[in-house]
Write an enzyme that holds these catalytic residues in place. Structure first.
Site, PDB file in Angstrom:
ATOM      1  N   SER A  70       0.850  -1.181   0.000  1.00 22.64           N
ATOM      2  CA  SER A  70       0.000   0.000   0.000  1.00 22.64           C
ATOM      3  C   SER A  70       0.888   1.233   0.000  1.00 22.64           C
ATOM      4  O   SER A  70       2.090   1.154   0.313  1.00 22.64           O
ATOM      5  CB  SER A  70      -0.894  -0.008   1.251  1.00 22.64           C
ATOM      6  OG  SER A  70      -1.495   1.252   1.476  1.00 22.64           O
TER       7      SER A  70
ATOM      8  N   TYR B 209      -2.378  -0.358  10.593  1.00 23.98           N
ATOM      9  CA  TYR B 209      -2.380  -0.678   9.161  1.00 23.98           C
ATOM     10  C   TYR B 209      -1.032  -0.327   8.531  1.00 23.98           C
ATOM     11  O   TYR B 209      -0.477  -1.097   7.739  1.00 23.98           O
ATOM     12  CB  TYR B 209      -3.507   0.073   8.471  1.00 23.98           C
ATOM     13  CG  TYR B 209      -3.671  -0.255   7.004  1.00 23.98           C
ATOM     14  CD1 TYR B 209      -4.210  -1.471   6.607  1.00 23.98           C
ATOM     15  CD2 TYR B 209      -3.303   0.662   6.023  1.00 23.98           C
ATOM     16  CE1 TYR B 209      -4.373  -1.769   5.261  1.00 23.98           C
ATOM     17  CE2 TYR B 209      -3.471   0.378   4.674  1.00 23.98           C
ATOM     18  CZ  TYR B 209      -4.002  -0.840   4.297  1.00 23.98           C
ATOM     19  OH  TYR B 209      -4.166  -1.125   2.964  1.00 23.98           O
TER      20      TYR B 209
END
Length: 233
Positions: A138, A151
């Site tokens: 990501s 995250y």
């Protein structure tokens, strides 16, 4: 015929990747997720696009379940040509608002799953001397965001795992790529109040996955950073 195994294939980017590969002439799909009902819907869609698709329900954070997955796929379909570690989880929260359980869960779903699944199939890929391993990182793998401590830590771990695996597999015929997409229109953004046209379509990320997996064995795309046209959300 190429065999493509995709984790987290029941929705979002994983489902888009499955559909994109289904439209290739030589692909057979092994679709993996905990949600069998959603997997079946994606599999039916893939078959409608001309692909062959088999469903393998599995909790990819469970050691024994992933070992069984490796055996089942090998027995039924053979050795994957492309392994897409896409399973992921995003639970927003500030550092002090994130419980240890929430932190551990995001590490498990995003990073531990990629380790376990790759470990289950890598020996066969190395023995054959070919294959592609795609890791779903990501933008959060390369920068920090407020409200995303768990995250971000998980996705940084995915990037580190992919980089280490790439170094260890040089010269083996196995290529390793980490995809680093920014904000993408998936269920994770539901209720966030962000306009859909501000987010990337998952089909764009899927197209990149298909392209990098289809390169000749003489080339490896190591990392791909993909951002919305207007930048990060």
């Amino acid at each position: 015929m190429s065999l493509v195994l995709i984790t987290g294939a029941s929705q979002g980017i994983g489902a888009a990747i499955a559909r994109a590969f289904a439209e290739q002439d030589d692909a057979r799909l092994a679709l993996v997720s905990r949600n069998e009902a959603k997997l079946e819907v994606v599999a039916a869609d893939c078959r409608g696009r001309g692909g062959q698709a088999d469903v393998f329900p599995c909790d990819v954070t469970d050691d024994a379940a992933v070992e069984a997955l490796g055996r089942d796929v090998a027995d039924q379909l053979g050795v994957p040509d492309v392994l897409v570690n896409n399973a992921g989880l995003f639970t927003p929260g500030g550092f002090l608002d994130t419980s240890p359980e929430t932190f551990r869960r995001q590490i498990e779903v995003n990073a531990v799953s990629a380790f376990l699944v790759t470990r289950a199939f890598l020996p066969a890929l190395l023995a054959r001397g070919s294959g592609r391993v795609l890791m779903m990182g990501s933008v959060a793998s390369v920068r920090g965001y407020p409200g995303g401590a768990a995250y971000g830590a998980a996705k940084h771990a995915v990037l580190g795992l992919a980089r280490a695996l790439r170094e260890e597999t040089k010269g083996t015929g196995v290529g390793v790529t980490v995809l680093l997409p920014g904000a993408t229109l998936t269920p994770s953004w539901e209720g966030a109040g962000v306009e859909a046209d501000r987010l990337m379509p998952p089909e764009d990320v899927a197209r990149v996955a298909v392209e990098v997996a289809g390169l000749s064995p003489r080339s490896v795309v190591e990392e791909v950073l993909i951002r919305p046209a207007l930048g990060d959300v």
